[in-house]
Design an enzyme around this catalytic site. Structure first.
Site, PDB file in Angstrom:
ATOM      1  N   PRO A  89       0.765  -1.028   0.016  1.00  0.00           N
ATOM      2  CA  PRO A  89       0.130   0.176   0.074  1.00  0.00           C
ATOM      3  C   PRO A  89       0.760   1.437  -0.055  1.00  0.00           C
ATOM      4  O   PRO A  89       0.402   2.250  -0.194  1.00  0.00           O
ATOM      5  CB  PRO A  89      -0.733   0.014   1.245  1.00  0.00           C
ATOM      6  CG  PRO A  89      -0.921  -1.368   1.580  1.00  0.00           C
ATOM      7  CD  PRO A  89       0.379  -2.130   1.177  1.00  0.00           C
ATOM      8  N   GLU A 116       2.696  -9.261   8.037  1.00  0.00           N
ATOM      9  CA  GLU A 116       2.499  -7.564   8.101  1.00  0.00           C
ATOM     10  C   GLU A 116       3.515  -7.042   7.127  1.00  0.00           C
ATOM     11  O   GLU A 116       3.611  -5.774   7.227  1.00  0.00           O
ATOM     12  CB  GLU A 116       2.838  -7.026   9.691  1.00  0.00           C
ATOM     13  CG  GLU A 116       1.772  -7.421  10.460  1.00  0.00           C
ATOM     14  CD  GLU A 116       0.413  -7.472   9.896  1.00  0.00           C
ATOM     15  OE1 GLU A 116      -0.415  -8.283   9.948  1.00  0.00           O
ATOM     16  OE2 GLU A 116      -0.105  -6.301   9.612  1.00  0.00           O
ATOM     17  N   ARG A 154      -1.430  -7.928 -21.331  1.00  0.00           N
ATOM     18  CA  ARG A 154      -2.294  -7.516 -22.427  1.00  0.00           C
ATOM     19  C   ARG A 154      -1.576  -6.650 -23.275  1.00  0.00           C
ATOM     20  O   ARG A 154      -1.843  -6.543 -24.484  1.00  0.00           O
ATOM     21  CB  ARG A 154      -3.542  -6.834 -21.907  1.00  0.00           C
ATOM     22  CG  ARG A 154      -4.241  -7.794 -21.103  1.00  0.00           C
ATOM     23  CD  ARG A 154      -5.527  -7.011 -20.408  1.00  0.00           C
ATOM     24  NE  ARG A 154      -6.468  -6.528 -21.590  1.00  0.00           N
ATOM     25  CZ  ARG A 154      -7.313  -7.113 -21.988  1.00  0.00           C
ATOM     26  NH1 ARG A 154      -7.592  -8.531 -21.714  1.00  0.00           N
ATOM     27  NH2 ARG A 154      -8.264  -6.727 -22.976  1.00  0.00           N
ATOM     28  N   ASP A 169      -9.343  -0.834 -25.325  1.00  0.00           N
ATOM     29  CA  ASP A 169      -9.651  -0.898 -23.826  1.00  0.00           C
ATOM     30  C   ASP A 169      -9.957   0.283 -23.198  1.00  0.00           C
ATOM     31  O   ASP A 169      -9.115   1.364 -23.352  1.00  0.00           O
ATOM     32  CB  ASP A 169      -8.392  -1.580 -23.350  1.00  0.00           C
ATOM     33  CG  ASP A 169      -8.381  -3.109 -22.836  1.00  0.00           C
ATOM     34  OD1 ASP A 169      -7.435  -3.720 -22.472  1.00  0.00           O
ATOM     35  OD2 ASP A 169      -9.448  -3.724 -22.909  1.00  0.00           O
TER      36      ASP A 169
END
Ligand SMILES: NC(=O)c1ccc(NCc2ccccc2N2CCOCC2)nc1
Length: 246
Positions: A89, A116, A154, A169
């Protein structure tokens, strides 16, 4: 494109390697995936892969030695230049531009955190770049890694048979996607926009571009900031907006 996965749960990645467009890419050799499980680099009887955090607090961290050895093995496994990515994060938030940047690498090694996370010094010494899938908290880095791998794959030439679809897309050209319709031609009393049944390909292309512009303006105006629209696009958008109030 070559992906190296440093993960305690390699089996999770069958979702990428065994299904759909990405599964076909692996089968065709356009994309390769190899796995490096820190547990295979342990030397104690219990094959310990976690360790207690200095300073106390809840939870554990990934044990340094098995993780470092797994990362080293992943690097050594290929002559190709590789970039080591840590998903957390705290990383740089991914968007399609970031996907395009990452896709220029020959080999990417994703380090999937569990518990963690990992020792900060490993991020300084062994990790090249820290990235985030978005402002969400996951139980491990694996699902984030698989999302990165899917989006990057992709863009590998030959992976999307009909090249056109990657251009359409929704985020590829920086706009949201237009609405799509298929049979039946009336569904719950709702019909399909006439233009799509007209067979007039240029009118259909223009309608789709207008819908993309309009929906982007309505739902994600931030995507239009700092973007120069052509005169034609601006005209299409103006018409879309005026038709909203009619
Ligand atoms: N946004 C992302 O890309 C993303 C990536 C991973 C991730 N989780 C694995 C993880 C990795 C590193 C640090 C902490 C953690 N976590 C461990 C479990 O507790 C929460 C924090 N979550 C979200």
């Amino acid at each position: 494109m070559s992906f190296g996965l440093v993960t305690l749960f390699p089996e999770m990645f069958t979702s990428f390697s065994d299904y759909g467009v990405t599964g076909r890419a692996v089968k065709d050799g356009l994309v390769s995936v190899d796995y490096w499980n820190p547990r295979d680099f342990t030397h104690d009887r219990h094959r310990t892969v976690d360790d207690r955090p200095f300073g106390g607090g809840p939870g554990m961290l990934m044990k340094v030695q098995p993780l470092r050895d797994a990362i080293s093995a992943a690097k050594a496994a290929s002559e190709r230049q590789s970039k080591v990515i840590y998903l957390s994060p705290q990383g740089r938030k991914l968007d399609q531009q970031g996907v395009v940047e990452l896709s220029t690498n020959e080999r990417l090694i994703f380090v999937c955190g569990r518990y963690e996370g990992i020792d900060e010094r490993l991020i300084e010494t062994d990790i090249d770049e820290e990235w985030s899938l978005g402002d969400i908290v996951l139980s491990g880095g694996e699902l984030a890694a698989m999302s990165f791998m899917d989006a990057i794959s992709r863009l590998v030439p030959g992976v999307l048979g009909h090249e056109q679809s990657s251009v359409e897309d929704s985020f590829f050209n920086g706009l949201l996607d237009c609405p799509h319709y298929t049979r039946p031609d009336v569904l719950e009393g709702l019909s399909v926009p006439e233009v799509l049944l007209s067979g007039h390909h240029e009118n259909i292309r223009v309608w789709r571009e207008q819908q993309s512009l309009g929906r982007t303006w309505q739902r994600r105006p931030d995507l239009l900031e700092g973007r120069e629209l052509t005169k034609h696009q601006q005209t299409l958008l103006d018409k879309y907006i005026s038709e909203l109030s009619s």
